[in-house]
Scaffold this motif. Structure first.
Motif, mmCIF file in Angstrom:
data_model
loop_
_atom_site.group_PDB
_atom_site.id
_atom_site.type_symbol
_atom_site.label_atom_id
_atom_site.label_comp_id
_atom_site.label_asym_id
_atom_site.label_seq_id
_atom_site.Cartn_x
_atom_site.Cartn_y
_atom_site.Cartn_z
ATOM 1 N N ALA A 193 20.111 -97.384 -24.664
ATOM 2 C CA ALA A 193 18.908 -97.805 -23.937
ATOM 3 C C ALA A 193 18.058 -96.627 -23.486
ATOM 4 C CB ALA A 193 19.311 -98.644 -22.730
ATOM 5 N N ASP A 194 18.520 -95.400 -23.783
ATOM 6 C CA ASP A 194 17.816 -94.177 -23.379
ATOM 7 C C ASP A 194 17.635 -94.135 -21.855
ATOM 8 O OD1 ASP A 194 16.674 -91.701 -23.846
ATOM 9 O OD2 ASP A 194 14.646 -92.508 -24.101
ATOM 10 N N VAL A 195 18.740 -94.417 -21.163
ATOM 11 C CA VAL A 195 18.784 -94.384 -19.701
ATOM 12 C C VAL A 195 19.739 -93.277 -19.278
ATOM 13 C CG1 VAL A 195 19.477 -95.669 -17.633
ATOM 14 C CG2 VAL A 195 18.274 -96.848 -19.490
ATOM 15 N N ARG A 196 19.395 -92.547 -18.236
ATOM 16 C CA ARG A 196 20.262 -91.459 -17.775
ATOM 17 C C ARG A 196 21.556 -92.012 -17.201
ATOM 18 N NH1 ARG A 196 21.539 -88.217 -13.317
ATOM 19 N NH2 ARG A 196 20.377 -89.550 -11.890
ATOM 20 N N PHE A 197 22.672 -91.481 -17.670
ATOM 21 C CA PHE A 197 23.987 -91.893 -17.177
ATOM 22 C C PHE A 197 24.254 -91.171 -15.868
ATOM 23 C CE2 PHE A 197 28.643 -91.428 -16.965
ATOM 24 C CZ PHE A 197 29.031 -92.753 -17.082
ATOM 25 N N ASP A 198 24.470 -91.920 -14.797
ATOM 26 C CA ASP A 198 24.644 -91.370 -13.455
ATOM 27 C C ASP A 198 26.073 -91.654 -12.993
ATOM 28 O OD1 ASP A 198 24.695 -90.987 -10.640
ATOM 29 O OD2 ASP A 198 22.531 -91.299 -10.513
ATOM 30 N N GLU A 199 26.903 -90.624 -12.979
ATOM 31 C CA GLU A 199 28.312 -90.825 -12.625
ATOM 32 C C GLU A 199 28.477 -91.357 -11.212
ATOM 33 O OE1 GLU A 199 30.979 -87.629 -13.361
ATOM 34 O OE2 GLU A 199 30.745 -87.738 -15.551
ATOM 35 N N GLU A 200 27.621 -90.951 -10.292
ATOM 36 C CA GLU A 200 27.762 -91.399 -8.918
ATOM 37 C C GLU A 200 27.487 -92.901 -8.796
ATOM 38 O OE1 GLU A 200 29.291 -91.164 -5.480
ATOM 39 O OE2 GLU A 200 29.161 -89.396 -6.769
ATOM 40 N N LYS A 201 26.481 -93.366 -9.514
ATOM 41 C CA LYS A 201 26.207 -94.804 -9.503
ATOM 42 C C LYS A 201 27.361 -95.571 -10.138
ATOM 43 C CE LYS A 201 21.155 -94.628 -9.465
ATOM 44 N NZ LYS A 201 19.907 -94.896 -10.216
ATOM 45 N N VAL A 202 27.975 -95.010 -11.162
ATOM 46 C CA VAL A 202 29.122 -95.649 -11.796
ATOM 47 C C VAL A 202 30.285 -95.730 -10.809
ATOM 48 C CG1 VAL A 202 30.870 -95.389 -13.604
ATOM 49 C CG2 VAL A 202 28.456 -95.042 -14.145
ATOM 50 N N ARG A 203 30.545 -94.642 -10.102
ATOM 51 C CA ARG A 203 31.636 -94.654 -9.114
ATOM 52 C C ARG A 203 31.384 -95.704 -8.032
ATOM 53 N NH1 ARG A 203 30.781 -88.979 -9.502
ATOM 54 N NH2 ARG A 203 32.359 -87.988 -10.828
ATOM 55 N N THR A 204 30.145 -95.765 -7.546
ATOM 56 C CA THR A 204 29.803 -96.737 -6.506
ATOM 57 C C THR A 204 29.951 -98.159 -7.034
ATOM 58 O OG1 THR A 204 28.239 -95.179 -5.517
ATOM 59 C CG2 THR A 204 28.012 -97.489 -4.894
ATOM 60 N N GLY A 205 29.483 -98.386 -8.260
ATOM 61 C CA GLY A 205 29.602 -99.707 -8.855
ATOM 62 C C GLY A 205 31.042 -100.138 -9.023
ATOM 63 N N VAL A 206 31.888 -99.238 -9.496
ATOM 64 C CA VAL A 206 33.312 -99.551 -9.662
ATOM 65 C C VAL A 206 33.948 -99.877 -8.318
ATOM 66 C CG1 VAL A 206 35.555 -98.493 -10.173
ATOM 67 C CG2 VAL A 206 33.684 -98.331 -11.830
ATOM 68 N N ALA A 207 33.606 -99.109 -7.283
ATOM 69 C CA ALA A 207 34.193 -99.329 -5.961
ATOM 70 C C ALA A 207 33.784 -100.687 -5.381
ATOM 71 C CB ALA A 207 33.767 -98.212 -5.011
ATOM 72 N N LYS A 208 32.622 -101.187 -5.781
ATOM 73 C CA LYS A 208 32.141 -102.471 -5.274
ATOM 74 C C LYS A 208 32.619 -103.656 -6.120
ATOM 75 C CE LYS A 208 27.880 -100.778 -3.100
ATOM 76 N NZ LYS A 208 26.387 -100.858 -3.119
ATOM 77 N N GLY A 209 33.096 -103.379 -7.320
ATOM 78 C CA GLY A 209 33.498 -104.458 -8.220
ATOM 79 C C GLY A 209 34.654 -105.266 -7.663
ATOM 80 N N PHE A 210 34.558 -106.580 -7.806
ATOM 81 C CA PHE A 210 35.626 -107.451 -7.290
ATOM 82 C C PHE A 210 35.723 -108.710 -8.126
ATOM 83 C CE2 PHE A 210 36.835 -111.165 -4.720
ATOM 84 C CZ PHE A 210 38.112 -110.773 -4.339
ATOM 85 N N ILE A 211 36.928 -109.153 -8.351
ATOM 86 C CA ILE A 211 37.184 -110.466 -8.937
ATOM 87 C C ILE A 211 38.490 -110.979 -8.339
ATOM 88 C CG2 ILE A 211 38.362 -109.490 -10.966
ATOM 89 C CD1 ILE A 211 37.145 -111.832 -12.577
ATOM 90 N N ALA A 212 38.495 -112.214 -7.937
ATOM 91 C CA ALA A 212 39.664 -112.775 -7.255
ATOM 92 C C ALA A 212 40.839 -112.922 -8.219
ATOM 93 C CB ALA A 212 39.313 -114.128 -6.645
#
Length: 408
Positions: free
Chosen positions: A257-276
C-alpha cells in the motif's frame, strides 16, 4: 424467481438464520459467486484473508487493532460467535446495531434472492455488504473452515495470512495434515502475496508447492522481519507468535500500500488486541480459565501457557464435538489437572459429543454433566481454579451466564 424475503426486525432475522442450520455445509462456491457477481462491490476495499487451523481469531484481532492505530476504518469478520451472531461482523471492533443487521440481511436477499445461501454464506455476504456500506479502508476476513470452498474465498485479498495448520475437521478437509494444508493452500491467489506462521514440515511443503504453482510470493515471519518487544495482552507463548505473524503481515500490507511501517503503532495495536476465550483468566467467585482449545495443536499451546503461568486447574469442564479424535486430547486433559474432568453437554447442539458417552470415553476420573449449569453446580469449595475448554460452544454457554467477560 422466488419471493424476496423481508425481515421486519432482528428477532425475525435470527429465527430465519437458525432455520438454515448452523452446521449445514455445501462445499461449493456457486452461491457466493452469484452474490459477489451481482453485489458489485468487489473492488470497494482491500482485504486481508486469514486462513489456518489455530490462531485465526487472535491474528485477525491483532491485525484489526494495528490497522486502527493507523487511523483506518476496519471491518472484521470472524467466527464462530459466543452469544449473538452480531459478534461476527464489526467495524473498528464494534458490533453493528440490530437494526443495521436486519437492513443488511434484507439487502443481501435483494441482491441474491435465488441463491439459497447457507448460514455461513449469508453472514459472509452480510459482512461484505456491511463493509462496503460503511466505507471501510480495510477488511480483515477470517476463513470459517478450510480454504478451497470457504465462503470467504470469493474475495480478492491483497494478502493471504496462514496461521498454524493442524489436524481438525478431518471428516471434511481430509485425514492428514497434507490434505488439510492442500485445502487451505487454495486460498492463495495467482501472482498474489501470502505469509505463513511456522508450520509442520508437511504443511510447509504443501504451501510452498502450491505457491510455486500459482506464482504467489509466500513469505515467512522471519523473512519479513520480526518486531521486537511485542506484548500481547492475550496470555500464552503462542500468542506472541500470533502477534508476530500479524506484525509481519502488516509489514507486507504496508509495502504493497506504500504506507510507512511504524513499529511503535504495531506494538500499541498488539497490546490493545483482544479476543475472548483465548487463555482468558476471569474471576466469578473462583478463578476460571477460558480457552477454546479443541485439537491437539491447541492443547499443546494451552498446556505450555498454563505451565508458563504456573497455573494448574483443580477441575476441568470439557466438551467437544462428536467427530473429535479423543485419545491425545484425553491424555492432555489429565496432564493438566490432578482433579476430575467434567464431561459437559451442550444444549441444542446436534454435533456435540453426548456427555454421558464422553465421560465414559474419558475414563474413571471423569464426571458427566448435562450442561454448563449442572457442571458449575458440581464444583466444590476446593475447586478454586477451574479450566473450561474444548469447544467454543461450551465457552458460549459460560459467556451467556457472564456476558461481561466477552470484553477486555
Amino acid at each position: 424467481m422466488k419471493k424476496v424475503l423481508k425481515f421486519k426486525n432482528f428477532v425475525e432475522f435470527s429465527s430465519y438464520l437458525d432455520s438454515l442450520g448452523l452446521f449445514h455445509m455445501d462445499m461449493t462456491l456457486g452461491r457466493m459467486e452469484e452474490f459477489v457477481r451481482n453485489w458489485g462491490g468487489r473492488e470497494s476495499f482491500p482485504a486481508i484473508h486469514v486462513v489456518g487451523t489455530n490462531g485465526k481469531g487472535s491474528t485477525s484481532s491483532y491485525l484489526t487493532s494495528i490497522a486502527c492505530e493507523y487511523g483506518l476504518k476496519v471491518g472484521t469478520y470472524t467466527s464462530p460467535h459466543f452469544v449473538t451472531p452480531r459478534e461476527r461482523i464489526t467495524i473498528n471492533g464494534s458490533m453493528l446495531s440490530e437494526e443495521e443487521w436486519c437492513a443488511l440481511a434484507n439487502q443481501v436477499m435483494e441482491i441474491a434472492p435465488d441463491a439459497g445461501l447457507t448460514y455461513f454464506e449469508l453472514l459472509t455476504c452480510m459482512a461484505l455488504a456491511a463493509f462496503k456500506n460503511n466505507g471501510v479502508d480495510l477488511a480483515v476476513m477470517e476463513a470459517g473452515l478450510g480454504g478451497r470452498f470457504d465462503a470467504t474465498n470469493t474475495i480478492d485479498p491483497g494478502l493471504t495470512v496462514f496461521t498454524p495448520i493442524g489436524l481438525d475437521h478431518e471428516k471434511v478437509l481430509g485425514s492428514t495434515i497434507e490434505l488439510i494444508a492442500a485445502d487451505k493452500a487454495d486460498a492463495m491467489r495467482k501472482n498474489g502475496i501470502a505469509i505463513t506462521a511456522g508450520q509442520a514440515l508437511e504443511a510447509e511443503e504443501v504451501l510452498r508447492k502450491r505457491a510455486g504453482e500459482l506464482g504467489c510470493r509466500l513469505h515467512s515471519i522471519d523473512e519479513s522481519g520480526r518486531v521486537a518487544d511485542l506484548t500481547p495482552t492475550l496470555a500464552g507463548e503462542h500468542q506472541k507468535e500470533n502477534a508476530q505473524l500479524a506484525a509481519s503481515a502488516w509489514r507486507l500490507f504496508c509495502e504493497k500500500a506504500d504506507v510507512r511501517f511504524d513499529e511503535e503503532k504495531v506494538r500499541t495495536g498488539v497490546a490493545k488486541g483482544f479476543i475472548a476465550g483465548r487463555l482468558q483468566i476471569v474471576n466469578a467467585g473462583r478463578t476460571f480459565i477460558l480457552d477454546g482449545a479443541h485439537n491437539t495443536h491447541a492443547f499443546d499451546a494451552l498446556e505450555a501457557g498454563l505451565q508458563s503461568s504456573g497455573l494448574k486447574p483443580d477441575t476441568i469442564i470439557f466438551a467437544c464435538m462428536k467427530d473429535k479424535t479423543l485419545g491425545p486430547v484425553r491424555d492432555a486433559l489429565f496432564r493438566l489437572t490432578d482433579g476430575s474432568v467434567i464431561a459437559c453437554g451442550i444444549k441444542d447442539n446436534e454435533r456435540a459429543y453426548p456427555f454421558k458417552d464422553l465421560a465414559a470415553v474419558l475414563g474413571e476420573r471423569a464426571k458427566a454433566a448435562e450442561d454448563i449449569d449442572e457442571a458449575l453446580a458440581m464444583l466444590n469449595s476446593g475447586d478454586r481454579t477451574v479450566l473450561i475448554c474444548g469447544s467454543l460452544y461450551l465457552l458460549a454457554a459460560f459467556y451467556t451466564r457472564y456476558p461481561e467477560f466477552l470484553e477486555k
